[in-house]
Design a protein around this motif. Structure first.
Motif, PDB file in Angstrom:
ATOM      1  N   ILE A  39      10.021  -1.222   4.849  1.00  0.00           N
ATOM      2  CA  ILE A  39      10.559   0.125   4.622  1.00  0.00           C
ATOM      3  C   ILE A  39      12.087   0.064   4.579  1.00  0.00           C
ATOM      4  CG2 ILE A  39      10.884   2.410   5.687  1.00  0.00           C
ATOM      5  CD1 ILE A  39       8.206   2.115   4.300  1.00  0.00           C
ATOM      6  N   LEU A  40      12.682  -0.664   5.513  1.00  0.00           N
ATOM      7  CA  LEU A  40      14.135  -0.793   5.537  1.00  0.00           C
ATOM      8  C   LEU A  40      14.657  -1.517   4.300  1.00  0.00           C
ATOM      9  CD1 LEU A  40      14.608  -1.717   9.299  1.00  0.00           C
ATOM     10  CD2 LEU A  40      15.265   0.427   8.198  1.00  0.00           C
ATOM     11  N   MET A  41      13.948  -2.563   3.866  1.00  0.00           N
ATOM     12  CA  MET A  41      14.404  -3.285   2.671  1.00  0.00           C
ATOM     13  C   MET A  41      14.268  -2.433   1.415  1.00  0.00           C
ATOM     14  SD  MET A  41      13.698  -7.331   2.924  1.00  0.00           S
ATOM     15  CE  MET A  41      12.059  -7.406   3.579  1.00  0.00           C
ATOM     16  N   ILE A  42      13.191  -1.714   1.296  1.00  0.00           N
ATOM     17  CA  ILE A  42      13.019  -0.835   0.129  1.00  0.00           C
ATOM     18  C   ILE A  42      14.115   0.228   0.120  1.00  0.00           C
ATOM     19  CG2 ILE A  42      11.523   0.945  -0.850  1.00  0.00           C
ATOM     20  CD1 ILE A  42       9.139  -0.860   0.034  1.00  0.00           C
ATOM     21  N   GLU A  43      14.426   0.764   1.288  1.00  0.00           N
ATOM     22  CA  GLU A  43      15.493   1.763   1.372  1.00  0.00           C
ATOM     23  C   GLU A  43      16.822   1.162   0.943  1.00  0.00           C
ATOM     24  OE1 GLU A  43      18.951   3.729   2.850  1.00  0.00           O
ATOM     25  OE2 GLU A  43      18.233   1.870   3.762  1.00  0.00           O
ATOM     26  N   ARG A  44      17.137  -0.069   1.342  1.00  0.00           N
ATOM     27  CA  ARG A  44      18.396  -0.723   0.966  1.00  0.00           C
ATOM     28  C   ARG A  44      18.447  -1.003  -0.531  1.00  0.00           C
ATOM     29  NH1 ARG A  44      22.721   0.220   3.005  1.00  0.00           N
ATOM     30  NH2 ARG A  44      21.557   2.102   3.029  1.00  0.00           N
ATOM     31  N   TYR A  45      17.329  -1.456  -1.101  1.00  0.00           N
ATOM     32  CA  TYR A  45      17.300  -1.674  -2.551  1.00  0.00           C
ATOM     33  C   TYR A  45      17.486  -0.342  -3.287  1.00  0.00           C
ATOM     34  CZ  TYR A  45      16.087  -6.626  -2.610  1.00  0.00           C
ATOM     35  OH  TYR A  45      16.116  -7.983  -2.488  1.00  0.00           O
ATOM     36  N   TRP A  46      16.867   0.696  -2.789  1.00  0.00           N
ATOM     37  CA  TRP A  46      17.029   2.025  -3.378  1.00  0.00           C
ATOM     38  C   TRP A  46      18.505   2.434  -3.329  1.00  0.00           C
ATOM     39  CZ3 TRP A  46      14.497   5.548  -6.159  1.00  0.00           C
ATOM     40  CH2 TRP A  46      15.015   6.829  -6.225  1.00  0.00           C
ATOM     41  N   PHE A  47      19.137   2.223  -2.178  1.00  0.00           N
ATOM     42  CA  PHE A  47      20.555   2.558  -2.036  1.00  0.00           C
ATOM     43  C   PHE A  47      21.395   1.778  -3.051  1.00  0.00           C
ATOM     44  CE2 PHE A  47      24.769   1.781  -0.303  1.00  0.00           C
ATOM     45  CZ  PHE A  47      25.205   3.077  -0.065  1.00  0.00           C
ATOM     46  N   LEU A  48      21.126   0.496  -3.187  1.00  0.00           N
ATOM     47  CA  LEU A  48      21.903  -0.334  -4.115  1.00  0.00           C
ATOM     48  C   LEU A  48      21.728   0.102  -5.561  1.00  0.00           C
ATOM     49  CD1 LEU A  48      21.523  -3.965  -2.776  1.00  0.00           C
ATOM     50  CD2 LEU A  48      23.647  -2.760  -3.214  1.00  0.00           C
ATOM     51  N   LEU A  49      20.527   0.491  -5.921  1.00  0.00           N
ATOM     52  CA  LEU A  49      20.257   0.826  -7.314  1.00  0.00           C
ATOM     53  C   LEU A  49      20.565   2.276  -7.666  1.00  0.00           C
ATOM     54  CD1 LEU A  49      16.905  -1.101  -7.765  1.00  0.00           C
ATOM     55  CD2 LEU A  49      19.166  -1.759  -8.600  1.00  0.00           C
ATOM     56  N   ARG A  50      20.446   3.189  -6.727  1.00  0.00           N
ATOM     57  CA  ARG A  50      20.593   4.613  -7.029  1.00  0.00           C
ATOM     58  C   ARG A  50      21.841   5.255  -6.424  1.00  0.00           C
ATOM     59  NH1 ARG A  50      17.513   5.447 -11.296  1.00  0.00           N
ATOM     60  NH2 ARG A  50      15.388   4.782 -10.931  1.00  0.00           N
ATOM     61  N   GLU A  51      22.109   4.990  -5.166  1.00  0.00           N
ATOM     62  CA  GLU A  51      23.180   5.696  -4.471  1.00  0.00           C
ATOM     63  C   GLU A  51      24.539   5.014  -4.620  1.00  0.00           C
ATOM     64  OE1 GLU A  51      22.677   8.659  -2.985  1.00  0.00           O
ATOM     65  OE2 GLU A  51      20.595   8.517  -3.655  1.00  0.00           O
ATOM     66  N   PHE A  52      24.563   3.686  -4.489  1.00  0.00           N
ATOM     67  CA  PHE A  52      25.853   3.001  -4.499  1.00  0.00           C
ATOM     68  C   PHE A  52      26.606   3.129  -5.824  1.00  0.00           C
ATOM     69  CE2 PHE A  52      28.681  -0.694  -4.822  1.00  0.00           C
ATOM     70  CZ  PHE A  52      29.514  -0.384  -3.766  1.00  0.00           C
TER      71      PHE A  52
END
Length: 174
Positions: A34-47
């Motif tokens: 869950i934490l890794m998926i959230e980080r990948y999401w952050f890198l691809l969408r939020e950052f």
């Protein structure tokens, strides 16, 4: 639907064979992913949005050459770096925790073997084999969980590092 029921039965049988420690391994693995998926999401969408905002603020500044301007630039990069590295340490902790929880299962399984030997003696190999199985399955599950997490956590760290470097490169020093 029938396939899912069969899959659930297989998982239940696996947990019954390996003991209750597998629930803890499963929880740590679930949390890690869950934490890794959230980080990948952050890198691809939020950052990318955060990066665009920082670049826009930097380019909107009249002064980009003074010592003061460079400290502001460094502060913005530092804030972005903090956001990029959020929860990375927790992910690495979960990766390291998986084999340790598996070893806990080994200890509890070996205790079960010794209890069987104390009560039944060494004459019942079937009961001893179930205890040894209970000892080895959690270790294997913890190692597999850690290996899956280690690969993706390393890739995630690499992507975070590249994202930070790309941000720094996109803010010229003038």
């Amino acid at each position: 639907m029938y396939y899912l029921m069969e899959l659930w039965e297989s998982v239940r049988d696996f947990i019954a064979t390996g003991g209750d420690v597998l629930y803890v391994v499963m929880f740590v693995l679930f949390l890690m992913w869950i934490l890794m998926i959230e980080r990948y999401w952050f890198l691809l969408r939020e950052f990318p949005r955060i990066k665009r905002d920082i670049i826009a603020r930097w380019e909107a500044r009249a002064d980009t050459t003074s010592w003061y301007a460079h400290r502001i630039r460094d502060a913005w990069v530092s804030e972005a770096n903090d956001k990029l590295n959020a929860r990375i340490l927790l992910i690495k902790t979960c990766v390291a925790l998986c084999p340790l929880v598996g070893l806990l299962g080994t200890v509890t399984g070996m205790i079960a073997v010794f209890e069987i030997m104390a009560v039944q003696g060494t004459g019942n190999p079937r009961l001893m084999a179930s205890g040894i199985s209970m000892a080895t399955i959690p270790t294997m599950a913890g190692m597999v969980a850690a290996l899956s997490g280690m690969f993706f956590a390393t890739r995630l760290e690499s992507r975070v590092r590249r994202a930070k470097e790309a941000l720094i490169d996109s803010l010229p020093h003038h």
